[in-house]
Design an enzyme around this catalytic site. Structure first.
Site, short mmCIF file in Angstrom:
data_model
loop_
_atom_site.label_atom_id
_atom_site.label_comp_id
_atom_site.label_asym_id
_atom_site.label_seq_id
_atom_site.Cartn_x
_atom_site.Cartn_y
_atom_site.Cartn_z
N ALA A 7 0.87 -1.17 0.00
CA ALA A 7 0.00 0.00 0.00
C ALA A 7 0.91 1.23 0.00
CB ALA A 7 -0.92 -0.01 1.21
N GLY A 21 0.81 3.67 -2.08
CA GLY A 21 -0.01 4.87 -2.25
C GLY A 21 0.59 5.84 -3.25
N LEU A 22 1.20 5.28 -4.30
CA LEU A 22 1.70 6.08 -5.41
C LEU A 22 2.71 7.14 -5.01
CD1 LEU A 22 -1.47 6.60 -7.65
CD2 LEU A 22 0.26 4.82 -7.81
N CYS A 27 -4.82 1.41 -9.49
CA CYS A 27 -4.12 1.39 -8.21
C CYS A 27 -5.14 1.29 -7.08
CB CYS A 27 -3.27 2.63 -8.01
SG CYS A 27 -2.45 2.59 -6.39
N ASN A 46 -2.99 -5.46 -12.60
CA ASN A 46 -2.56 -4.80 -11.39
C ASN A 46 -2.89 -5.73 -10.22
OD1 ASN A 46 -1.74 -2.79 -9.52
ND2 ASN A 46 -2.37 -1.20 -10.94
N GLY A 51 2.60 -11.03 -6.67
CA GLY A 51 3.46 -12.19 -6.48
C GLY A 51 2.82 -13.47 -7.00
N GLY A 56 7.19 -8.04 -11.55
CA GLY A 56 7.10 -7.08 -10.45
C GLY A 56 7.77 -7.58 -9.18
C1 FMN Z 1 5.54 -2.41 -4.15
C2 FMN Z 1 4.71 -2.34 -5.40
C3 FMN Z 1 4.45 -1.10 -5.97
C4 FMN Z 1 3.67 -1.00 -7.12
N1 FMN Z 1 3.47 0.22 -7.68
C5 FMN Z 1 2.78 0.33 -8.84
C6 FMN Z 1 2.63 1.57 -9.50
O1 FMN Z 1 3.15 2.60 -9.06
N2 FMN Z 1 1.91 1.63 -10.65
C7 FMN Z 1 1.33 0.49 -11.18
O2 FMN Z 1 0.69 0.58 -12.21
N3 FMN Z 1 1.48 -0.70 -10.59
C8 FMN Z 1 2.19 -0.81 -9.43
N4 FMN Z 1 2.34 -2.05 -8.85
C9 FMN Z 1 1.74 -3.23 -9.49
C10 FMN Z 1 2.77 -3.97 -10.35
O3 FMN Z 1 3.23 -3.17 -11.39
C11 FMN Z 1 2.16 -5.26 -10.94
O4 FMN Z 1 1.06 -4.93 -11.75
C12 FMN Z 1 1.69 -6.22 -9.87
O5 FMN Z 1 2.55 -6.20 -8.76
C13 FMN Z 1 1.57 -7.65 -10.36
O6 FMN Z 1 2.80 -8.14 -10.80
P1 FMN Z 1 3.79 -9.04 -9.84
O7 FMN Z 1 2.94 -10.11 -9.26
O8 FMN Z 1 4.84 -9.53 -10.76
O9 FMN Z 1 4.30 -8.12 -8.80
C14 FMN Z 1 3.13 -2.15 -7.70
C15 FMN Z 1 3.38 -3.41 -7.11
C16 FMN Z 1 4.18 -3.51 -5.98
C17 FMN Z 1 4.41 -4.87 -5.39
#
Ligand code: FMN
Ligand code: FAD
Ligand code: FAD
Ligand code: FMN
Ligand code: FES
Ligand code: FES
Lengths: 313, 258, 313, 258
Positions: free
Chosen positions: C70, C72-73, C130, C192, C217, C265
């Site tokens: 979380a 929060g951008l 988000c 996402n 994950g 990610g």
């Molecule tokens: C710590 C963290 C920060 C993230 N921040 C953003 C973000 O700023 N913008 C966005 O579009 N997705 C964000 N995501 C989502 C990831 O880009 C991705 O869509 C999501 O984690 C699924 O992929 P993964 O399972 O490989 O992590 C974030 C994910 C994590 C874990």
């Protein structure tokens, strides 16, 4: 008074732990391993009016921290469930929650009417959230209006309280929960499985013959907790929580989120003794946490516990 | 059936990617039929989560030990291959219904047909049949020479033929090629292996009685989850079923649709 | 010709593997560990018009096979991203995909207009998904009409192709995908995070100070695959797939489901070398599978690969 | 910073639930500041998934070894406690910025205040300070007697006081009670421990210069994910931040809001 006894609509439970529907059959197999009398309740396999074979195999696939299933509501049909499976369970001092499924409203009504008359069935679980059948199932669980109407109709014929099983595959689960509350539901059970998929590396084809399946197990625990947290603050119905429960600690976490009882699904396959083990460990864990009765845990994460005296047995 | 932490007595690589794991535990006393299986939790925790079904290859009640033989394949069996002597492995078993030894009378001939990792349960079967005075003929098919295992063990119990797909060892081709080539026949045929092989054997009529051990992806392994069902053959209703885990894994040929 | 090169709207990629937004910052930290030039592309952290601090800590929690975040951008704001972060990345031969976020339509438009003019930004990723901000974010991603309108407006100002990042927290992801396609999107990125929660056993309070967070994950992989499988059959847009990717095998599975490129990610936190490792392993894996170019994998689980010649570089 | 499979030299239980793990690896050569940490992958695969941040407690460049000390707590540290000599552990490190040894001049007095599992990084700090000719006073707080560790090791480096919450060992109460009671003061204070302790030390003014090591839940551990940020103190904009993992974990008192 035991620290685990719980009163819910239709259900006086010695403890709030029960196997989840579809993960325990009708109890016979697990009865070879332990005394079913220890269970708080038992959610038996979904029952439809006619026998069903379900989907082709493979019906299960493993995923990271979870599994997919696409059983497709295989069951021996209402007649056999009522005449054989449920009577066999009468020798145990365990109130049964019968899982009611179908393709049409009429199906649900037919099963609910008949099965709710069986003496050891103390509540129904209206399965409007099975993702693995072409008609019925999840269609009812993703449309608030349909969910409400179906709940009303089933309530009208059921002789026991009706719990509605919610699908997590929705944009706004609170909306569905409120709809079934308005339809007269006595409680909620949540969550059913998330729709997921796996593809075989070598054939490039989906592993499940049904292509998609329902994701269950530890992987979905955070989603279940979040939904129970949201719903429990917005509706007055008690919630039987499920989704990835593996341990006594997990049970407490579900109560904190807002659950008043819990069901264990997938973990039965990993550890067939998981239910009796959790039931055994809970009192000690409560003591360690300084909690005298498990009902005090319900909704504690958002401050509900003060209002909960009526939940105690 | 019980759930037990069994101790690793040995875990040996006996052919290319093939491991022989011997375990000790009280559940040995409940192992009666060859062809039953155990459901193995290869690691504590989540990774991987589900148990793996593996056939019992050999039972030694006197020493309280049993053996399973598996191919290192995906994540689960790869972890299993790492187990060292003295480690404990969480086993649920024995499960299912195995090969009916009682269907073969002393001095009759039994044909045992195994393919790949379908070979292991036939070893305990061969032992029990020979013990009873049944003559066994073993026909074992493998992918290639490096995958062959237990040939000499089977040879001690009866005539043994090997088939490999590439023909570099034994007869070139499939087990059915061996049977045809050597004009083998018997009173009863038992088999375990890949489904196409079982289908071929079911219809070939090499013996008046045929028993086949099936494989299916499993959840519970004990009959509760309906993951592993198959259709009953010639069932007009279409919803009659058998569970591979608890009704099988061994079925009489013609009993279920394979 | 490399077996990994991929052409997508705005993006000529040497390989289809890139870090996912928010999991790689603006590249600086990981550049200490490996040469960023190996990456196919890079999805940088979400950018909003003004700097944001984001939510209070704790901002992450572990879950079975996954994690919640979380954040929060949190980001340094448009000005700094355009003047410092993106120029720093110019020394690498890596086309950047800029993640555009905001609370209002105006926010998105402002960021998109400006950031799309930065030379090394070859595409935008419109973050309407988000789950960790009170306004904007997921609200746009769960309402087809809003998603379409926003896409249209961003397309009108953007100088580079626009990919829309979809939220999995919806009843019908195909509907949203079709809406953004109608709004003029050039591609989709999905998924996402799923909204989830964890509660601390001792305090009985949510672990995250924001209470809920986004689940990412390995745990969510089957959900991502299913959604990509469904969407890729219903829209014509190329999909950059993500959600739980850990290995080259996972990448192929995402392509089979319908992805034309992938992002990694959470696994960057577990193994900071995961992207270069996957990129290195992919050609050999393709050979083993008898596939001459990775684009042939796209949609293979539902038979798309025959039509895909145009995807090749 | 590098990612390396480090070999377990030893892994010993040195107090109630407290383990001392010594690892060997090339990354020792990059370990310069006391107070840096490593990010530990306690198991292959998913369970658990994230790395665990643990401070470096002691660096031995000559022998290519370093030591971390951790409390067995949740799943991750419990798995870590099972590691045996010779096993390999996946470590990312060294990470972050540690305690500034250069801020203490020879013959000055440094007060080192540690609470519980905040004690370990102070040990390497004490060694380096003493090496430089700085006089150190160590004040170490523990929950109770059975949780005390490294007392004699610290005692070899300087005056050492122990506080336990129940008072069964050392001074009863908190580290701040020791400082007040013994009227300890110095030129510089370094501390690591629970946040309430750090807050108390920040405002108490026991020394003109104060450095505090913070803790925060982490994702990446290297500054990329924004999981571990804290506010910069007295920041009118409200969005200035520091990352505990890459800007810290050690900050000058007053630099960030704790
Ligand atoms: C710590 C963290 C920060 C993230 N921040 C953003 C973000 O700023 N913008 C966005 O579009 N997705 C964000 N995501 C989502 C990831 O880009 C991705 O869509 C999501 O984690 C699924 O992929 P993964 O399972 O490989 O992590 C974030 C994910 C994590 C874990
Ligand atoms: C009754 C029975 C007896 C068996 N006996 C043996 C034996 O003696 N020796 C042996 O090597 N193998 C045997 N198998 C097959 C064995 O179960 C699989 O090889 C094993 O589960 C693969 O696990 P994995 O983690 O290596 O592969 P993965 O592909 O990583 O497994 C992923 C999931 O798919 C399942 N799965 C994959 N392949 C199979 C398969 N062929 N059958 C059933 N489930 C599968 C796994 O159990 C797991 O749930 C038997 C299977 C059954 C049903
Ligand atoms: C810079 C830094 C240095 C540290 N040094 C030490 C040390 O030298 N010795 C020591 O014993 N502990 C130290 N910790 C705390 C240590 O990281 C946690 O005790 C450990 O992560 C707990 O993991 P677990 O799996 O046992 O607990 P779990 O509760 O199962 O962990 C679940 C998740 O929460 C995180 N988490 C839980 N507690 C903490 C915590 N206190 N701080 C940060 N993350 C946490 C875990 O990393 C994991 O992601 C340090 C923390 C930081 C940030
Ligand atoms: C193999 C299997 C079969 C299931 N069958 C049913 C069913 O018949 N009816 C139903 O309402 N839910 C069914 N479920 C869903 C579970 O009852 C439960 O809601 C879900 O699995 C989440 O809990 P878990 O993570 O503990 O398994 C089934 C789940 C599994 C894994
Ligand atoms: S595996 Fe569950 S019924 Fe056979
Ligand atoms: S842990 Fe990722 S920025 Fe600090």
């Amino acid at each position: 008074m035991s620290s685990l006894s719980i009163e819910l609509p239709g259900l006086s439970l010695k403890n709030p732990v029960m196997p989840a529907s579809g993960c325990f059959g009708f109890g016979k197999e697990y009865s070879q391993l332990f005394d079913l009398n220890v269970l708080g309740s038992m959610m038996v396999k979904a029952t439809t009016p006619e026998p069903r074979f379900g989907n082709s195999t493979p019906r299960v696939a493993e995923t990271p921290g979870g599994m997919l299933n696409a059983i497709g509501l295989q069951n021996p049909g209402l007649e056999k469930v009522v005449m054989e499976e449920l009577p066999w369970l009468e020798k145990f001092d365990v109130p049964i929650i019968a899982n009611v499924a179908g393709s049409t409203e009429e199906d649900y009504i037919r099963v609910a009417e008949r099965i709710s008359k069986v003496p050891n069935v103390h509540a129904l679980e209206l399965n409007i959230s099975c993702p693995n059948v072409k008609t019925g199932g999840i269609a009812f669980g993703t449309d608030p209006e349909m969910a409400k109407e179906l709940t009303k109709k089933v309530k009208a014929v059921s002789e026991v309280p009706v719990y509605v099983k919610l699908s997590p595959n929705v944009t706004d689960i609170v909306k569905i929960a409120k709809a079934v509350e308005a339809g007269g539901a006595d409680g909620l059970t949540m969550i059913n499985t998330l729709v997921g998929m796996r593809i075989d590396l070598h054939s490039a084809k989906p592993i499940l013959s049904n292509r998609t399946g329902g994701l269950s197990g530890a992987a979905i625990k955070p989603v279940a907790l979040r939904m129970i947290y949201e719903v429990s603050q917005q509706v007055r119905l008690p919630i039987i929580g499920m989704g990835g429960i593996q341990s006594a600690e997990d049970v407490i976490e579900f109560f904190y989120a807002g659950a008043s009882a819990v069901a264990v699904g997938t973990q039965n396959f990993v550890d067939p003794f998981v239910c009796p083990t959790i039931i055994e460990e809970l009192p000690e864990l409560l003591t360690k946490l300084g909690i005298s009765h498990i009902s005090e845990c319900t909704g504690r994460s958002w401050g509900k516990h003060e209002q909960l005296a009526y939940h105690r047995a | 059936m019980r759930k037990e932490l069994c101790e690793v007595v040995s875990n040996l690589c006996i052919a290319d990617s093939i491991y022989e794991l011997t375990l000790s535990g009280a559940m040995v006393n409940e192992m009666n039929e060859p062809g039953q299986f155990v459901h193995v939790k290869v690691s504590n925790g989540l990774d991987p989560m589900l148990r793996r079904p593996i056939s019992i290859a050999s039972i030694n009640k006197d020493e309280g030990k049993f053996t399973i033989i598996y191919r290192k394949q995906g994540r689960g069996t790869s972890i299993l291959a790492e187990k060292k002597q003295g480690e404990m492995v969480d086993i649920l078993g024995p499960l299912g219904n195995g090969f009916p030894v009682e269907e073969a009378a002393p001095r009759e001939t039994a044909i045992l047909v195994g393919g790949g990792i379908g070979v292991p349960p036939l070893y305990e079967l061969a032992k029990q049949l020979v013990n009873k005075g049944v003559q066994v003929i073993n026909i074992l098919g493998f992918q290639n020479e490096s995958a062959v295992f237990y040939e000499s063990k089977f040879a001690k119990l009866g005539e043994t033929y090997i088939a490999t797909v590439d023909g570099a060892y034994g007869t070139k081709g499939f087990v059915t090629d061996v049977i045809t080539e050597k004009s083998i026949n018997g009173d009863i045929l038992y088999s375990c292996g890949p489904t196409p092989m079982l289908r071929a054997l079911e219809t070939a009529g090499y013996a008046p009685k045929v028993y086949l051990s099936l494989e299916e992806r499993m959840g519970c392994g004990i009959g509760a989850c309906f993951a592993c069902v198959c259709h009953v053959k010639d069932d007009p209703s279409g919803y009659a079923y058998k569970k591979v885990c608890s009704d099988g894994p061994v079925f009489r040929a013609g009993e279920v649709a394979i």
